[in-house]
Enzyme design. Sequence first.
Site, PDB file in Angstrom:
ATOM      1  N   SER A  58     -23.195 -11.419  23.358  1.00 28.73           N
ATOM      2  CA  SER A  58     -23.531 -11.830  24.402  1.00 28.73           C
ATOM      3  C   SER A  58     -23.869 -12.746  25.753  1.00 28.73           C
ATOM      4  O   SER A  58     -24.415 -13.059  26.794  1.00 28.73           O
ATOM      5  CB  SER A  58     -25.467 -11.145  23.904  1.00 28.73           C
ATOM      6  N   CYS A  99     -22.119 -11.727  17.451  1.00 30.41           N
ATOM      7  CA  CYS A  99     -22.793 -11.030  17.824  1.00 30.41           C
ATOM      8  C   CYS A  99     -23.955  -9.808  17.530  1.00 30.41           C
ATOM      9  O   CYS A  99     -22.998  -9.200  16.117  1.00 30.41           O
ATOM     10  CB  CYS A  99     -22.730 -10.625  19.344  1.00 30.41           C
ATOM     11  N   GLU A 154     -31.964 -20.434  24.937  1.00 30.50           N
ATOM     12  CA  GLU A 154     -31.027 -20.026  25.543  1.00 30.50           C
ATOM     13  C   GLU A 154     -31.706 -21.142  26.710  1.00 30.50           C
ATOM     14  O   GLU A 154     -30.643 -21.408  27.235  1.00 30.50           O
ATOM     15  CB  GLU A 154     -30.817 -18.576  26.492  1.00 30.50           C
ATOM     16  N   CYS A 176     -29.487 -13.758  13.645  1.00 30.36           N
ATOM     17  CA  CYS A 176     -28.588 -13.645  15.544  1.00 30.36           C
ATOM     18  C   CYS A 176     -28.440 -14.437  15.543  1.00 30.36           C
ATOM     19  O   CYS A 176     -28.679 -15.358  14.906  1.00 30.36           O
ATOM     20  CB  CYS A 176     -30.281 -13.389  16.247  1.00 30.36           C
ATOM     21  N   HIS A 223     -28.375 -16.400  17.950  1.00 24.61           N
ATOM     22  CA  HIS A 223     -28.846 -17.518  19.178  1.00 24.61           C
ATOM     23  C   HIS A 223     -29.530 -18.190  18.056  1.00 24.61           C
ATOM     24  O   HIS A 223     -29.794 -19.501  18.129  1.00 24.61           O
ATOM     25  CB  HIS A 223     -29.764 -17.301  19.719  1.00 24.61           C
TER      26      HIS A 223
HETATM   27  N1  DGL Z   1     -26.082 -13.246  20.355  1.00 23.81           N
HETATM   28  C1  DGL Z   1     -27.087 -12.356  19.853  1.00 23.81           C
HETATM   29  C2  DGL Z   1     -27.145 -11.306  18.079  1.00 23.81           C
HETATM   30  O1  DGL Z   1     -26.484 -12.332  17.381  1.00 23.81           O
HETATM   31  C3  DGL Z   1     -29.079 -11.913  20.332  1.00 23.81           C
HETATM   32  C4  DGL Z   1     -29.156 -12.300  22.002  1.00 23.81           C
HETATM   33  C5  DGL Z   1     -29.516 -10.702  22.486  1.00 23.81           C
HETATM   34  O2  DGL Z   1     -30.526 -10.422  22.323  1.00 23.81           O
HETATM   35  O3  DGL Z   1     -28.639 -10.860  23.556  1.00 23.81           O
HETATM   36  O4  DGL Z   1     -28.098 -10.943  17.786  1.00 23.81           O
END
Ligand code: DGL
Length: 266
Positions: free
Chosen positions: A10, A72, A152, A186, A188
């Site tokens: 994402s 993701c 982010e 996640c 991130h």
């Molecule tokens: N990088 C996305 C994940 O691994 C999460 C970020 C989002 O909420 O878009 O779930």
Amino acid sequence: MSGAIGVFDSGVGGLTVLRALRKAMPDARFTYLGDTARLPYGTKSAASVVRYAGQAADALLRQGLSCLVVACNTASAIALEDLRTRLAPLPVVGVVEPGARAAVAATRSGRIAVIATEGTVRAGAYDAAIRRLDPAASVTSAACPLFVALAEEGWTDGDIPERVAHRYLEPLLGVATPPDVLLLGCTHFPVLAQVLARVAGPAVRIVDSAATTAAEVAAMGLAVSGPGSVRFEATDGAGRFARVGAAFLGEAIREADVTVLDLGAA
Ligand code: DGL
């Protein structure tokens, strides 16, 4: 099959997976697409995530792929089966199964805590994947959407992420029989790993899916033509993608090297 390995998230979070992929396969060609115009996926409905992931996959596919890595967790948890059906026979690798494998390999007590987005937690994909590997495992999970925003924003150290981490982790870790593994569900979250390790304490191992996903892709024996390269694509904000993404990838990204795509018009 020849063609680049497509990697999609994402936003910039999946660059943590790309980093592991490049380490495992330095001669491979990668195209990374971050759907920055529609981030976050984690708070969206399942129908939207399936649609967004399908459009991102189609855009990558048009360039010719040997494999698609869904870097993701939210899209892996919600849209993986749809993507596999839509793209067959192209191999599609998600991050949930590899993450579950990393957690099961790391735990001694069989108690695993998963932190992820709302969408990933709601889909229950990690609970299912971990229990498939170890039916006796105990899995607790919590949605931590603010971690996506902090990552982010580049606020990955200091007082603010630490206080947010205390708030999110206390219900998971402050229990009578705490878990010994905290799975970052996640892509991130790995940039927050130091803060999370400090808050969780030394009895808790922090694991994520980057290395196990990269190992799975490397083991597929894809034809790698070399020299190794990465093409960066985003659906919004080349400058922001380059600036913020560098911390996730662990190396500089030039704004001029980021192509902006409109998936709706693609
Ligand atoms: N990088 C996305 C994940 O691994 C999460 C970020 C989002 O909420 O878009 O779930």
